[in-house]
Design a protein around this motif. Sequence first.
Motif, PDB file in Angstrom:
ATOM      1  N   GLU A  57      12.856  52.474 120.775  1.00 19.77           N
ATOM      2  CA  GLU A  57      13.972  53.108 121.478  1.00 19.77           C
ATOM      3  C   GLU A  57      14.915  52.028 122.001  1.00 19.77           C
ATOM      4  N   ASP A  58      16.184  52.379 122.118  1.00 18.88           N
ATOM      5  CA  ASP A  58      17.193  51.474 122.668  1.00 18.88           C
ATOM      6  C   ASP A  58      17.847  52.188 123.842  1.00 18.88           C
ATOM      7  N   ILE A  59      17.723  51.628 125.056  1.00 16.48           N
ATOM      8  CA  ILE A  59      18.245  52.324 126.229  1.00 16.48           C
ATOM      9  C   ILE A  59      19.751  52.134 126.414  1.00 16.48           C
ATOM     10  N   ARG A  60      20.374  51.264 125.644  1.00 16.05           N
ATOM     11  CA  ARG A  60      21.795  50.992 125.878  1.00 16.05           C
ATOM     12  C   ARG A  60      22.685  52.211 125.638  1.00 16.05           C
ATOM     13  N   PRO A  61      22.463  53.016 124.573  1.00 15.85           N
ATOM     14  CA  PRO A  61      23.268  54.240 124.455  1.00 15.85           C
ATOM     15  C   PRO A  61      23.053  55.187 125.635  1.00 15.85           C
ATOM     16  N   TRP A  62      21.822  55.268 126.126  1.00 21.95           N
ATOM     17  CA  TRP A  62      21.547  56.132 127.288  1.00 21.95           C
ATOM     18  C   TRP A  62      22.352  55.660 128.491  1.00 21.95           C
ATOM     19  N   LEU A  63      22.349  54.353 128.750  1.00 22.73           N
ATOM     20  CA  LEU A  63      23.087  53.819 129.892  1.00 22.73           C
ATOM     21  C   LEU A  63      24.589  54.062 129.739  1.00 22.73           C
ATOM     22  N   ASP A  64      25.090  53.916 128.533  1.00 25.08           N
ATOM     23  CA  ASP A  64      26.510  54.146 128.267  1.00 25.08           C
ATOM     24  C   ASP A  64      26.883  55.599 128.542  1.00 25.08           C
ATOM     25  N   MET A  65      26.082  56.538 128.019  1.00 25.20           N
ATOM     26  CA  MET A  65      26.396  57.956 128.207  1.00 25.20           C
ATOM     27  C   MET A  65      26.244  58.370 129.673  1.00 25.20           C
ATOM     28  N   ALA A  66      25.257  57.830 130.366  1.00 30.82           N
ATOM     29  CA  ALA A  66      25.093  58.143 131.794  1.00 30.82           C
ATOM     30  C   ALA A  66      26.341  57.734 132.569  1.00 30.82           C
ATOM     31  N   ALA A  67      26.879  56.571 132.250  1.00 24.18           N
ATOM     32  CA  ALA A  67      28.087  56.101 132.931  1.00 24.18           C
ATOM     33  C   ALA A  67      29.272  57.008 132.626  1.00 24.18           C
ATOM     34  N   ARG A  68      29.406  57.417 131.376  1.00 26.48           N
ATOM     35  CA  ARG A  68      30.532  58.290 131.002  1.00 26.48           C
ATOM     36  C   ARG A  68      30.452  59.635 131.726  1.00 26.48           C
ATOM     37  N   LEU A  69      29.259  60.204 131.772  1.00 24.76           N
ATOM     38  CA  LEU A  69      29.106  61.513 132.432  1.00 24.76           C
ATOM     39  C   LEU A  69      29.368  61.394 133.924  1.00 24.76           C
ATOM     40  N   ASN A  70      28.796  60.385 134.556  1.00 31.05           N
ATOM     41  CA  ASN A  70      29.021  60.193 135.994  1.00 31.05           C
ATOM     42  C   ASN A  70      30.491  59.932 136.301  1.00 31.05           C
ATOM     43  N   ASP A  71      31.151  59.158 135.465  1.00 32.31           N
ATOM     44  CA  ASP A  71      32.567  58.864 135.676  1.00 32.31           C
ATOM     45  C   ASP A  71      33.426  60.123 135.585  1.00 32.31           C
ATOM     46  N   ALA A  72      32.969  61.112 134.812  1.00 29.58           N
ATOM     47  CA  ALA A  72      33.704  62.374 134.671  1.00 29.58           C
ATOM     48  C   ALA A  72      33.386  63.361 135.789  1.00 29.58           C
ATOM     49  N   GLY A  73      32.512  62.952 136.720  1.00 26.29           N
ATOM     50  CA  GLY A  73      32.155  63.828 137.826  1.00 26.29           C
ATOM     51  C   GLY A  73      30.970  64.720 137.568  1.00 26.29           C
ATOM     52  N   LEU A  74      30.288  64.508 136.449  1.00 25.98           N
ATOM     53  CA  LEU A  74      29.096  65.293 136.128  1.00 25.98           C
ATOM     54  C   LEU A  74      27.868  64.660 136.777  1.00 25.98           C
ATOM     55  N   HIS A  75      26.747  65.396 136.735  1.00 25.91           N
ATOM     56  CA  HIS A  75      25.566  64.970 137.485  1.00 25.91           C
ATOM     57  C   HIS A  75      24.511  64.408 136.538  1.00 25.91           C
ATOM     58  N   ALA A  76      24.757  63.221 136.036  1.00 25.27           N
ATOM     59  CA  ALA A  76      23.718  62.461 135.337  1.00 25.27           C
ATOM     60  C   ALA A  76      23.005  61.601 136.374  1.00 25.27           C
ATOM     61  N   PRO A  77      21.784  61.140 136.081  1.00 28.14           N
ATOM     62  CA  PRO A  77      21.066  60.326 137.061  1.00 28.14           C
ATOM     63  C   PRO A  77      21.821  59.043 137.396  1.00 28.14           C
TER      64      PRO A  77
END
Length: 338
Positions: A57-77
Amino acid sequence: MSLPPRETQRLAWTRAALSDPSASIESASVDASFRSYWRSQSGGRTWIIMDAPPGKEDIRPWLDMAARLNDAGLHAPQIRASDAELGFVLMADLGSRLYLAELDQRRDDRTIVDGLYVDALDALLVMQTRVPCDDLPLYDDARLISEMELMPEWFLQRHLGLVPGCDNWDQIELAFRALANNAEHQPQVFVHRDYHSRNLMITDANSPGILDFQDAVRGPATYDLVSLLRDAYVTWPDDRVYGWVEDYRRKLVHSGLTTVTSDTFKRAFDLMGLQRHIKILGIFCRLWYRDGKAGYLGDLPLVWRYVQDVGRRYPDIAPLVTLIESAIGDRDIRQPSP
């Protein structure tokens, strides 16, 4: 007895990330991938540790998507610490109130259920209108069809024992082409790819909490809508589903993402659902025969029912439904083949 190396590494990393040498961890959950999740208490709150073994597994895509969702005001961890080389993430704990459990328990309470879907659909609209996706992999023709090809390989051949002949492949390929064309002619937006009741959490604020978003792509606007409303783990009557679909279409029209009519959007939704559920028939079988995860076989009947009921309504798909029906016969598809 000493802990296995990965467990030792996970505990040591967690204690260092929390600055708490006495922190302990316990299993929180696992999923269909190689990732596992662990819970720790420290500083008067709980934390989740994601363990994604390097090389698998590669966590970098997960970290990227978490940042995008949080930046949009959504509730990612929210992320406290991460290490892409070791494959660990320390994140805020979104709790244990999974959408699936709440929907199962409260399915007769229309007000509660409708409220949960309003929250999830509002969050989906934010994803599709505010989360940048132009640089993400495309959910293109090759990807759509390669996903559906898991069905003849793992469901028809490995699970049901049917080796398709030339005429059978004509039926399969006709259906796959129609479904891929449908997806490609929709507005292309941020697609979570697993936006359903097992990846949504009920939270005290800004609900839902959103999980498992690392495989996001740029793709068709109905894909996540289907994932949510034609869930592989919970089902609703057609009239209720299509009511939610129409409500969402109106929101998309208001946002400027589409101008299509209700009938056109409903057809796009149905065909997108067939693409997804045909794929899932293959994935659930592969999870057992390749990965030894038997629990997903129990979810096959609902997924097959979606394919059967909806596929019969569309001439390009009906022959494939007939082929699968003949392969199943009177068999209980929850039972593994020898």
